[in-house]
Design a protein around this motif. Structure first.
Motif, short mmCIF file in Angstrom:
data_model
loop_
_atom_site.label_atom_id
_atom_site.label_comp_id
_atom_site.label_asym_id
_atom_site.label_seq_id
_atom_site.Cartn_x
_atom_site.Cartn_y
_atom_site.Cartn_z
N MET A 1 13.55 -15.43 0.59
CA MET A 1 12.66 -14.76 -0.37
C MET A 1 11.55 -15.73 -0.80
O MET A 1 11.82 -16.88 -1.11
N ARG A 2 10.34 -15.24 -0.83
CA ARG A 2 9.22 -16.07 -1.24
C ARG A 2 9.24 -16.27 -2.76
O ARG A 2 9.59 -15.37 -3.51
N GLU A 3 8.81 -17.46 -3.18
CA GLU A 3 8.75 -17.74 -4.60
C GLU A 3 7.37 -17.38 -5.14
O GLU A 3 6.41 -17.24 -4.40
N GLY A 4 7.29 -17.21 -6.47
CA GLY A 4 6.01 -16.92 -7.10
C GLY A 4 6.00 -15.55 -7.74
O GLY A 4 6.99 -14.82 -7.72
N PRO A 5 4.87 -15.18 -8.36
CA PRO A 5 4.76 -13.88 -9.04
C PRO A 5 4.99 -12.71 -8.09
O PRO A 5 4.65 -12.77 -6.91
N ASP A 6 5.57 -11.65 -8.63
CA ASP A 6 5.84 -10.44 -7.84
C ASP A 6 4.60 -9.54 -7.89
O ASP A 6 4.50 -8.63 -8.72
N ILE A 7 3.65 -9.81 -7.00
CA ILE A 7 2.40 -9.05 -6.97
C ILE A 7 2.67 -7.59 -6.63
O ILE A 7 2.03 -6.68 -7.18
N ALA A 8 3.60 -7.37 -5.71
CA ALA A 8 3.87 -6.00 -5.24
C ALA A 8 4.30 -5.09 -6.39
O ALA A 8 3.93 -3.91 -6.44
N ARG A 9 5.09 -5.63 -7.31
CA ARG A 9 5.58 -4.82 -8.44
C ARG A 9 4.42 -4.37 -9.31
O ARG A 9 4.34 -3.19 -9.70
N ILE A 10 3.53 -5.28 -9.65
CA ILE A 10 2.38 -4.92 -10.48
C ILE A 10 1.46 -3.97 -9.72
O ILE A 10 0.95 -2.99 -10.28
N ALA A 11 1.25 -4.25 -8.44
CA ALA A 11 0.37 -3.40 -7.63
C ALA A 11 0.91 -1.98 -7.55
O ALA A 11 0.15 -1.00 -7.59
N SER A 12 2.24 -1.84 -7.45
CA SER A 12 2.83 -0.50 -7.37
C SER A 12 2.65 0.26 -8.68
O SER A 12 2.48 1.49 -8.69
N LEU A 13 2.68 -0.46 -9.80
CA LEU A 13 2.48 0.20 -11.09
C LEU A 13 1.05 0.69 -11.23
O LEU A 13 0.80 1.81 -11.69
N VAL A 14 0.10 -0.15 -10.85
CA VAL A 14 -1.31 0.20 -10.99
C VAL A 14 -1.74 1.19 -9.92
O VAL A 14 -2.65 2.00 -10.13
N GLY A 15 -1.07 1.16 -8.76
CA GLY A 15 -1.52 1.92 -7.60
C GLY A 15 -1.29 3.41 -7.67
O GLY A 15 -1.92 4.17 -6.93
N ASP A 16 -0.40 3.87 -8.54
CA ASP A 16 -0.20 5.31 -8.67
C ASP A 16 -1.43 5.94 -9.32
O ASP A 16 -1.91 5.45 -10.35
N PRO A 17 -1.99 7.03 -8.76
CA PRO A 17 -3.23 7.61 -9.31
C PRO A 17 -3.14 7.99 -10.78
O PRO A 17 -4.08 7.74 -11.55
N ALA A 18 -2.03 8.58 -11.20
CA ALA A 18 -1.91 8.99 -12.60
C ALA A 18 -1.89 7.77 -13.51
O ALA A 18 -2.56 7.73 -14.55
N ARG A 19 -1.11 6.76 -13.12
CA ARG A 19 -1.05 5.55 -13.95
C ARG A 19 -2.38 4.81 -13.95
O ARG A 19 -2.79 4.25 -14.98
N ALA A 20 -3.07 4.81 -12.82
CA ALA A 20 -4.39 4.17 -12.76
C ALA A 20 -5.36 4.86 -13.72
O ALA A 20 -6.14 4.19 -14.41
N ASN A 21 -5.31 6.18 -13.79
CA ASN A 21 -6.19 6.91 -14.71
C ASN A 21 -5.84 6.60 -16.17
O ASN A 21 -6.73 6.48 -17.02
N MET A 22 -4.56 6.45 -16.46
CA MET A 22 -4.15 6.09 -17.82
C MET A 22 -4.67 4.71 -18.20
O MET A 22 -5.23 4.51 -19.29
N LEU A 23 -4.48 3.76 -17.31
CA LEU A 23 -4.93 2.39 -17.59
C LEU A 23 -6.44 2.34 -17.76
O LEU A 23 -6.96 1.66 -18.65
N ASN A 24 -7.16 3.07 -16.92
CA ASN A 24 -8.61 3.09 -17.02
C ASN A 24 -9.07 3.72 -18.34
O ASN A 24 -10.04 3.27 -18.95
N ALA A 25 -8.34 4.75 -18.80
CA ALA A 25 -8.68 5.38 -20.08
C ALA A 25 -8.53 4.41 -21.24
O ALA A 25 -9.27 4.50 -22.23
#
Length: 224
Positions: A1-25
């Motif tokens: 397993m690679r060490e360091g921040p879990d970029i994929a987890r954050i990207a998956s949260l932001v990447g959903d269209p509905a969640r992206a619209n909420m964050l942008n709002a």
């Protein structure tokens, strides 16, 4: 397993269209209820609540209660900076809307980016402050120049406070694709613009609309 921040987890949260619209709002800096964010996302309230729970668990949102209402906001300027940067990448390489909305032009000129000014006016302001050596910019940071304290004190902005976050920070502007000024100084400048009524927030939008006299005053103070 690679060490360091879990970029994929954050990207998956932001990447959903509905969640992206909420964050942008929430980039307008105003906390919103679950019902308001459901409308922004175009989903039902139960679905919105599920999305908000995931964003809370991911550390991207905060929650505050006031009376019977609960208000969601971005977890801080670091999250806002991430959203602004992602928007810049999407603007540069992503698909474009065929018919831009009527507010697009105003948003590019001046808008709120969480708690500070963004857009063409903000980028021009930072360039001018650096040109006059009031702020000093290098590849890694923006800092106060020798005359910064007296310059900003003359217009009613105190840079000697000791905040928990940086006084000056570069934030990559998605529409201009260059940096504007964030940090507590950027927030204080936006507060000054609105307090002086040089500009107003457009309803239900992040756009900041300068009046003709206000634009002249802003340019005299920050671009002159």
């Amino acid at each position: 397993m690679r060490e360091g921040p879990d970029i994929a987890r954050i990207a998956s949260l932001v990447g959903d269209p509905a969640r992206a619209n909420m964050l942008n709002a929430l980039m307008g800096g105003t906390a919103l209820t679950a019902s308001e964010l459901a409308l922004e996302a175009g989903v039902s309230l139960p679905t919105a609540s599920s999305h908000l729970s995931k964003l809370m668990e991911g550390g991207l949102l905060t929650l505050a209660s006031q009376g019977r209402h609960r208000y969601y906001g971005l977890a801080g300027p670091q999250v806002a900076g991430m959203i602004e940067a992602i928007t810049g990448v999407a603007e540069a390489v992503g698909p474009k809307r065929v018919r831009p909305g009527p507010r697009d032009g105003a948003m590019r000129v001046a808008r709120v980016c969480y708690d500070h000014l963004a857009g063409e006016q903000a980028v021009a302001m930072l360039d001018r402050l650096v040109e006059k050596n009031i702020l000093v910019r290098n590849d890694k940071e923006i800092r106060l120049g020798p005359s910064a304290a007296s310059h900003f004190a003359a217009i009613g902005i105190d840079v000697h406070t000791k905040p928990r976050r940086p006084v000056c920070r570069a934030c990559l502007d998605w529409s201009v694709r260059r940096s504007h000024l964030a940090g507590t100084l950027g927030a204080a400048i936006l507060d000054k613009i609105l307090a002086e009524k040089w500009a107003r927030r457009e309803k239900d939008s992040r756009a900041v609309i300068f009046s003709p006299p206000g634009k002249q005053a802003f340019e005299r103070v920050f671009l002159g």
